[in-house]
Design an enzyme around this catalytic site. Structure first.
Site, PDB file in Angstrom:
ATOM      1  N   ASP A  32       0.846  -1.194   0.000  1.00  0.00           N
ATOM      2  CA  ASP A  32       0.000   0.000   0.000  1.00  0.00           C
ATOM      3  C   ASP A  32       0.883   1.246   0.000  1.00  0.00           C
ATOM      4  O   ASP A  32       1.747   1.402   0.870  1.00  0.00           O
ATOM      5  CB  ASP A  32      -0.896  -0.020   1.237  1.00  0.00           C
ATOM      6  CG  ASP A  32      -2.016   1.006   1.170  1.00  0.00           C
ATOM      7  OD1 ASP A  32      -1.822   2.062   0.525  1.00  0.00           O
ATOM      8  OD2 ASP A  32      -3.073   0.765   1.770  1.00  0.00           O
ATOM      9  N   ALA A  56      -0.070   5.341  -8.329  1.00  0.00           N
ATOM     10  CA  ALA A  56      -0.090   6.754  -7.939  1.00  0.00           C
ATOM     11  C   ALA A  56      -1.477   7.172  -7.495  1.00  0.00           C
ATOM     12  O   ALA A  56      -2.472   6.491  -7.757  1.00  0.00           O
ATOM     13  CB  ALA A  56       0.342   7.644  -9.111  1.00  0.00           C
ATOM     14  N   THR A  97       4.415  13.581 -14.390  1.00  0.00           N
ATOM     15  CA  THR A  97       3.341  14.253 -15.113  1.00  0.00           C
ATOM     16  C   THR A  97       3.721  15.648 -15.596  1.00  0.00           C
ATOM     17  O   THR A  97       4.586  16.307 -15.008  1.00  0.00           O
ATOM     18  CB  THR A  97       2.109  14.363 -14.187  1.00  0.00           C
ATOM     19  OG1 THR A  97       1.092  15.145 -14.810  1.00  0.00           O
ATOM     20  CG2 THR A  97       2.477  15.040 -12.875  1.00  0.00           C
ATOM     21  N   TYR A 121      -2.135  18.171  -6.776  1.00  0.00           N
ATOM     22  CA  TYR A 121      -1.667  16.954  -7.437  1.00  0.00           C
ATOM     23  C   TYR A 121      -0.272  17.177  -8.022  1.00  0.00           C
ATOM     24  O   TYR A 121       0.632  16.353  -7.836  1.00  0.00           O
ATOM     25  CB  TYR A 121      -2.652  16.545  -8.526  1.00  0.00           C
ATOM     26  CG  TYR A 121      -2.124  15.486  -9.459  1.00  0.00           C
ATOM     27  CD1 TYR A 121      -2.016  14.164  -9.048  1.00  0.00           C
ATOM     28  CD2 TYR A 121      -1.723  15.815 -10.757  1.00  0.00           C
ATOM     29  CE1 TYR A 121      -1.529  13.184  -9.904  1.00  0.00           C
ATOM     30  CE2 TYR A 121      -1.236  14.842 -11.617  1.00  0.00           C
ATOM     31  CZ  TYR A 121      -1.138  13.533 -11.191  1.00  0.00           C
ATOM     32  OH  TYR A 121      -0.654  12.573 -12.036  1.00  0.00           O
TER      33      TYR A 121
END
Length: 281
Positions: A32, A56, A97, A121
């Site tokens: 986890d 993610a 990202t 984020y």
């Protein structure tokens, strides 16, 4: 080459399972990401030759109210993984990202462009990048954008569902980026992992689909591929407010990745055709 992959049900993890079925995939029940120590322990015990983090926190808007939780998953866990991999001398590959940038201008962002995320984020993903670099091992941070596949929740699946029900849709037209098939990301990661196990240097790289387009332009391509008559009306971002600010410019300069690993930007149009065929055979 044996791979240890964090993630089992996500878009890229599902595609990795197709091309590397012998890899070991760790789902939430196995490691986890809210427990970074457990993730590090899995790496300490592995006999793999390289580690890929394909897991993610991806709920962009939810991160605005749960930034600490997002940072634990996207920042602390990858940092712990990278440290454990470095201690074992194992290459560590991680997906990041375009949201680490502020989306200003209209030029593609180079890997060394200063990061300035607009939302929680993006900040959580940047924290992961910083921790991975600080760990000191051979690593690859692969920034990508607009990932799509036949799995999970993504733009293609949403458009196909809505396009089958409606005559027209309003879609944002002033956010520009490169849609990226998850299958292409998976293939790039496996090829890069093989190179890193042979001693190639990693670093921070960009990998996104071509040609760049808007969400509205991408939506029109989806409707055309599916044979839906649904009309796409382009609207500005200001007409579609969301809790988290989105970058207007998500273009990524991927040339360094192509030079380093011989992997060009994938054309997303054949990838889209494959996805639509899988969803609507």
């Amino acid at each position: 080459m044996k791979l240890l992959v964090f993630g089992k049900t996500g878009q890229v993890a599902r595609e990795l399972a197709r091309i590397a079925p012998d890899a070991t995939f760790l789902g939430r029940e196995d490691a986890d990401l809210t427990n970074p120590a457990a993730c590090a322990a899995a790496i300490a015990a592995t006999d793999a030759h390289a580690v890929i983090n394909a897991a993610a926190w991806t709920a962009v808007d939810k991160a605005e109210t749960e930034e600490a939780a997002a940072t634990l998953v996207n920042g602390d866990a990858p940092t712990a993984m990278a440290r454990a991999a470095a201690a074992r001398g194992l290459p560590f590959l991680h997906i990041s990202t375009d949201y680490v940038f502020d989306g200003s201008g209209d030029r593609p962002f180079a890997p060394d462009h200063p990061a300035a995320p607009l939302n929680a984020y993006g900040r959580s993903k940047l924290a992961g990048e910083q921790g991975i670099r600080a760990a000191g091992g051979n690593h690859l941070i692969l920034r990508t954008s607009w990932v799509v596949s036949a799995h999970g929740a993504n733009f293609v699946k949403t458009m196909l569902r809505l396009g089958a029900e409606r005559d027209s849709l309003a879609v944002v037209a002033d956010q520009i980026g490169g849609p990226t098939p998850a299958a292409a990301v998976a293939q790039a990661l496996v090829a890069a992992a093989r190179a890193l196990t042979r001693g190639a240097p990693g670093g921070t790289h960009h990998f996104s689909g071509r040609p760049d387009t808007s969400w509205a332009g991408f939506a029109r391509a989806i409707m055309a591929e599916a044979g839906f008559p649904c009309r796409i009306d382009g609207i500005p971002t200001s007409d579609y407010p969301t809790p988290a600010r989105r970058p207007l410019n998500s273009r990524l300069d991927c040339s360094a990745f192509t030079t380093a690993f011989g992997i060009p930007r994938p054309d997303w149009r054949p990838g889209l055709a494959t996805i639509v065929k899988e969803l609507h055979p």
